[in-house]
Enzyme design. Structure first.
Site, mmCIF file in Angstrom:
data_model
loop_
_atom_site.group_PDB
_atom_site.id
_atom_site.type_symbol
_atom_site.label_atom_id
_atom_site.label_comp_id
_atom_site.label_asym_id
_atom_site.label_seq_id
_atom_site.Cartn_x
_atom_site.Cartn_y
_atom_site.Cartn_z
ATOM 1 N N LYS A 172 0.834 -1.203 0.000
ATOM 2 C CA LYS A 172 0.000 0.000 0.000
ATOM 3 C C LYS A 172 0.879 1.268 0.000
ATOM 4 O O LYS A 172 2.096 1.182 0.198
ATOM 5 C CB LYS A 172 -0.916 -0.032 1.227
ATOM 6 C CG LYS A 172 -1.886 -1.208 1.237
ATOM 7 C CD LYS A 172 -2.828 -1.113 2.429
ATOM 8 C CE LYS A 172 -3.774 -2.291 2.486
ATOM 9 N NZ LYS A 172 -4.748 -2.168 3.597
ATOM 10 N N TYR B 112 -12.221 -2.497 -3.477
ATOM 11 C CA TYR B 112 -12.746 -2.590 -2.111
ATOM 12 C C TYR B 112 -14.276 -2.599 -2.075
ATOM 13 O O TYR B 112 -14.867 -2.192 -1.070
ATOM 14 C CB TYR B 112 -12.195 -1.436 -1.267
ATOM 15 C CG TYR B 112 -10.770 -1.662 -0.786
ATOM 16 C CD1 TYR B 112 -10.419 -2.828 -0.107
ATOM 17 C CD2 TYR B 112 -9.779 -0.702 -0.990
ATOM 18 C CE1 TYR B 112 -9.114 -3.031 0.344
ATOM 19 C CE2 TYR B 112 -8.472 -0.906 -0.527
ATOM 20 C CZ TYR B 112 -8.159 -2.071 0.138
ATOM 21 O OH TYR B 112 -6.876 -2.280 0.596
ATOM 22 N N ASN C 276 -1.747 -0.185 7.090
ATOM 23 C CA ASN C 276 -1.229 -1.493 7.518
ATOM 24 C C ASN C 276 -0.376 -2.167 6.446
ATOM 25 O O ASN C 276 -0.281 -3.380 6.371
ATOM 26 C CB ASN C 276 -2.362 -2.397 8.017
ATOM 27 C CG ASN C 276 -3.387 -2.699 6.939
ATOM 28 O OD1 ASN C 276 -3.280 -2.192 5.830
ATOM 29 N ND2 ASN C 276 -4.362 -3.536 7.248
ATOM 30 N N HIS D 234 -1.847 -5.518 1.415
ATOM 31 C CA HIS D 234 -3.135 -6.188 1.202
ATOM 32 C C HIS D 234 -2.864 -7.529 0.531
ATOM 33 O O HIS D 234 -2.000 -7.622 -0.335
ATOM 34 C CB HIS D 234 -4.032 -5.338 0.288
ATOM 35 C CG HIS D 234 -5.220 -6.096 -0.218
ATOM 36 N ND1 HIS D 234 -6.403 -6.173 0.486
ATOM 37 C CD2 HIS D 234 -5.402 -6.857 -1.331
ATOM 38 C CE1 HIS D 234 -7.254 -6.941 -0.181
ATOM 39 N NE2 HIS D 234 -6.671 -7.356 -1.289
ATOM 40 N N GLU E 127 -9.454 -9.886 -7.971
ATOM 41 C CA GLU E 127 -8.443 -8.835 -7.792
ATOM 42 C C GLU E 127 -7.337 -8.950 -8.846
ATOM 43 O O GLU E 127 -6.879 -7.931 -9.373
ATOM 44 C CB GLU E 127 -7.871 -8.914 -6.368
ATOM 45 C CG GLU E 127 -8.923 -8.548 -5.329
ATOM 46 C CD GLU E 127 -8.523 -8.831 -3.881
ATOM 47 O OE1 GLU E 127 -9.309 -8.509 -2.988
ATOM 48 O OE2 GLU E 127 -7.432 -9.392 -3.644
HETATM 49 P P1 CMP Z 1 -7.165 -4.707 3.647
HETATM 50 O O1 CMP Z 1 -6.718 -6.111 3.861
HETATM 51 O O2 CMP Z 1 -6.524 -3.936 2.547
HETATM 52 O O3 CMP Z 1 -8.756 -4.696 3.435
HETATM 53 C C1 CMP Z 1 -9.559 -3.596 3.789
HETATM 54 C C2 CMP Z 1 -8.809 -2.555 4.566
HETATM 55 O O4 CMP Z 1 -9.604 -1.632 5.259
HETATM 56 C C3 CMP Z 1 -7.986 -3.225 5.622
HETATM 57 O O5 CMP Z 1 -6.907 -3.915 5.028
HETATM 58 C C4 CMP Z 1 -7.626 -2.039 6.532
HETATM 59 O O6 CMP Z 1 -6.419 -1.424 6.158
HETATM 60 C C5 CMP Z 1 -8.768 -1.050 6.265
HETATM 61 N N1 CMP Z 1 -9.554 -0.756 7.455
HETATM 62 C C6 CMP Z 1 -9.702 0.439 8.028
HETATM 63 N N2 CMP Z 1 -10.503 0.375 9.114
HETATM 64 C C7 CMP Z 1 -10.874 -0.920 9.249
HETATM 65 C C8 CMP Z 1 -11.689 -1.646 10.177
HETATM 66 N N3 CMP Z 1 -12.297 -1.029 11.192
HETATM 67 N N4 CMP Z 1 -11.839 -2.972 9.985
HETATM 68 C C9 CMP Z 1 -11.244 -3.614 8.938
HETATM 69 N N5 CMP Z 1 -10.456 -2.980 8.030
HETATM 70 C C10 CMP Z 1 -10.265 -1.649 8.169
#
Ligand code: CMP
Length: 137
Positions: free
Chosen positions: A9, A49, A112, A115, A126
């Site tokens: 990311k 998403y 984070n 992904h 995807e």
């Molecule tokens: P990702 O695996 O990319 O999939 C969705 C993303 O939403 C997740 O990682 C997080 O980075 C982001 N996100 C932000 N807030 C939340 C939350 N409360 N719960 C889950 N995902 C979240």
């Protein structure tokens, strides 16, 4: 043999973690079959998403994922989807164990670092969103 979609990311690219992350997967033994660096547009972000469209964090997620370049890649190997998720660690870095990518490099759920596809259906969807068939070698 299974394929999965992975994306470093914008925070991971900005912090110079691409080599470290790709290296972990290569050293594990996964085969890199496709690789792209791109700036995601709003339309692609919303498609990628789509399952989170109704969530309260959706707009922030789209803002963040479009905020700078990402590095998207496809890995191939036995149980690639689950193994990559294991190496990534829990979505929320507070739950991610040391030794996992999020456990070692992330502190917040919004930024984070990485992904990875959650299921075979997500992986197929995807991969098709980010790569043409002829780009997978
Ligand atoms: P990702 O695996 O990319 O999939 C969705 C993303 O939403 C997740 O990682 C997080 O980075 C982001 N996100 C932000 N807030 C939340 C939350 N409360 N719960 C889950 N995902 C979240």
């Amino acid at each position: 043999m299974e394929r999965t979609f992975v994306m470093v990311k914008p925070d991971g690219v900005r912090r110079g973690l691409v080599g470290e992350i790709l290296g972990r997967f290569e050293r594990k033994g996964f085969r890199l079959v496709g690789l792209r660096m791109l700036r995601i547009g709003r339309e692609l972000a919303e498609a990628h998403y789509a399952e989170h469209r109704e969530k309260p964090f959706f707009q922030g997620l789209v803002e963040f994922i479009t905020s700078g370049p990402v590095v998207a890649f496809v890995l191939e190997g036995p149980n690639a989807i689950a193994e990559v998720r294991k190496m990534m660690g829990a979505t929320h870095p507070k739950d991610a164990l040391p030794g996992t990518i999020r456990g070692d490099f992330a502190t917040t759920i919004d930024e984070n670092v990485i992904h990875g596809s959650a299921s075979p259906e997500d992986a197929a969807r995807e991969i098709a969103l980010f790569f043409r068939e002829e780009e997978l070698l």
